[in-house]
Write a protein that holds these residues in place. Structure first.
Motif, short mmCIF file in Angstrom:
data_model
loop_
_atom_site.label_atom_id
_atom_site.label_comp_id
_atom_site.label_asym_id
_atom_site.label_seq_id
_atom_site.Cartn_x
_atom_site.Cartn_y
_atom_site.Cartn_z
N TRP A 1 42.72 57.18 31.87
CA TRP A 1 42.33 57.92 30.66
C TRP A 1 42.53 57.02 29.53
O TRP A 1 43.06 55.94 29.44
N VAL A 2 41.45 57.19 28.63
CA VAL A 2 41.30 56.52 27.52
C VAL A 2 41.31 57.48 26.29
O VAL A 2 40.61 58.48 26.20
N THR A 3 42.35 57.22 25.29
CA THR A 3 42.27 58.23 24.09
C THR A 3 42.59 57.26 22.90
O THR A 3 42.65 55.93 22.82
N ALA A 4 42.56 57.86 21.96
CA ALA A 4 42.44 57.14 20.42
C ALA A 4 43.41 57.98 19.36
O ALA A 4 43.34 59.34 19.50
N GLU A 5 44.04 57.20 18.49
CA GLU A 5 44.69 57.95 17.39
C GLU A 5 44.11 57.15 16.15
O GLU A 5 43.78 55.84 16.42
N TYR A 6 43.94 58.00 15.04
CA TYR A 6 43.25 57.47 13.80
C TYR A 6 44.42 57.80 12.64
O TYR A 6 44.74 59.05 12.63
N GLN A 7 44.64 56.75 11.53
CA GLN A 7 45.36 57.11 10.70
C GLN A 7 44.85 56.38 9.48
O GLN A 7 44.61 55.13 9.46
N MET A 8 45.13 56.84 8.15
CA MET A 8 44.77 56.10 7.26
C MET A 8 46.42 55.45 6.35
O MET A 8 47.16 56.36 6.34
N HIS A 9 46.38 54.22 6.29
CA HIS A 9 47.45 53.58 5.55
C HIS A 9 47.29 54.29 4.10
O HIS A 9 46.57 54.66 3.22
N PRO A 10 48.55 54.58 3.77
CA PRO A 10 48.74 55.37 2.31
C PRO A 10 48.19 54.52 1.06
O PRO A 10 47.48 55.32 0.21
N ARG A 11 47.75 53.29 1.26
CA ARG A 11 47.14 52.53 0.18
C ARG A 11 45.99 52.07 0.63
O ARG A 11 45.24 51.04 0.15
N LEU B 1 39.71 52.68 36.55
CA LEU B 1 40.70 52.15 35.72
C LEU B 1 42.29 52.76 36.40
O LEU B 1 43.02 52.14 36.06
N GLY B 2 41.97 53.47 37.20
CA GLY B 2 43.32 53.85 38.16
C GLY B 2 44.27 54.52 37.30
O GLY B 2 43.90 55.24 36.41
N ALA B 3 45.45 54.78 37.74
CA ALA B 3 46.42 56.03 37.36
C ALA B 3 47.07 55.07 35.89
O ALA B 3 48.14 54.97 35.92
N ARG B 4 46.17 54.95 34.64
CA ARG B 4 46.53 54.25 33.72
C ARG B 4 45.93 54.99 32.56
O ARG B 4 44.96 55.59 32.49
N THR B 5 46.75 55.05 31.64
CA THR B 5 46.43 55.50 30.10
C THR B 5 46.13 54.40 29.08
O THR B 5 47.15 53.74 28.87
N ILE B 6 44.90 54.26 28.43
CA ILE B 6 44.98 53.29 27.44
C ILE B 6 44.86 53.96 26.01
O ILE B 6 43.84 54.84 26.14
N THR B 7 45.86 53.80 25.16
CA THR B 7 45.67 54.46 24.04
C THR B 7 45.24 53.38 23.03
O THR B 7 45.90 52.37 22.58
N VAL B 8 44.18 53.60 22.23
CA VAL B 8 43.82 52.81 21.18
C VAL B 8 44.07 53.43 20.02
O VAL B 8 43.71 54.43 19.30
N ASP B 9 45.14 52.64 18.90
CA ASP B 9 45.57 53.16 17.67
C ASP B 9 44.59 52.52 16.63
O ASP B 9 44.37 51.07 16.69
N CYS B 10 43.73 53.03 15.76
CA CYS B 10 43.19 52.72 14.72
C CYS B 10 43.88 53.08 13.43
O CYS B 10 43.98 54.28 12.89
#
Length: 245
Positions: A59-69, A109-118
């Protein structure tokens, strides 16, 4: 009318990528497109979500967040306290996740999760497209780190705007984005296969031929971004062909 930064209508903002910016993660890049800066990291876990257990794929998933400044005035972090993530944040991270899954053969990819944080450090328009483009580079570094040949082909993204008095413009900065008659975000592979198109006409509807012209302009920009991705990975010793793409 001239563009705010003097670019021609079919020119991308200057792109800079600093690989391995974040040492603890399996893959990372500090991605800059003009005044937008995003830190993209890829983390590998040797497990999959419950809904994929026993199915022989990763699985490949992602998270996204804005820095406060990330913007001129400080804003609270999204999801702070008892509030959940805002709708915009959820929508963008789902887009980034879908885009990056298109770049990977999940069975290989096999039984792995790659999480991409932006994490958006500075925002001047195009944060979601920068997250996709930089996120792919971080993902490629992570695949190389764990030695998995699961790549299909590079994925990148850019925006096109329909600007009154100017015409179709590639890769909008915030000032252009905020005034565009039409704002279109396109995600595609290096060979021009479309992953996703997001577009909205502000006010009057737009002709189909105009949308087609905007997509064509975006695909030309994505081809150039894919070349930039390959170049930065090659300079770091990563051959995409060796990752399956």
């Amino acid at each position: 009318m001239p563009r705010p930064d003097g670019r021609s209508l079919d020119t991308l903002r200057p792109v800079e990528m600093t690989p391995h910016f974040h040492r603890p993660s399996e893959g990372s890049v500090l991605y800059r497109a003009g005044g937008t800066v995003v830190l993209c990291t890829a983390s590998v876990d040797d497990k999959v979500p419950a809904f994929l257990e026993g199915k022989g794929q990763g699985w490949v998933t992602a998270e996204y967040q804005m820095h406060p400044r990330a913007n001129p005035r400080r804003q609270d972090r999204d999801g702070r306290g008892n509030k959940g993530l805002g709708g915009r944040t959820q929508e963008i991270q789902r887009l980034v996740g879908r885009a990056l899954r298109a770049a990977v053969d999940l069975r290989k990819l096999g039984a792995r999760t790659i999480t991409v944080d932006c994490d958006v450090l500075e925002a001047d328009g195009g944060t979601r497209t920068a997250s996709v483009t930089g996120g792919f580079v971080a993902l490629a570094f992570a695949l190389a780190k764990v030695g998995v040949r699961a790549l299909r082909e590079p994925v990148a993204a850019t925006s096109v705007g329909f600007l009154d008095g100017t015409g179709f413009a590639l890769d909008l900065c915030y000032l252009e984005d905020s005034k565009a008659r039409v704002d279109l975000n396109v995600v595609a592979t290096a060979t021009g296969k479309i992953v996703e198109v997001q577009g909205t006409a502000e006010g009057s509807p737009v002709e189909r031929r105009d949308v087609d012209a905007m997509v064509d302009l975006a695909l030309a920009g994505i081809e150039k971004l894919a070349q930039e991705q390959r170049a930065v990975l090659a300079r770091a010793g990563i051959d995409l062909a060796a990752l399956g793409g």
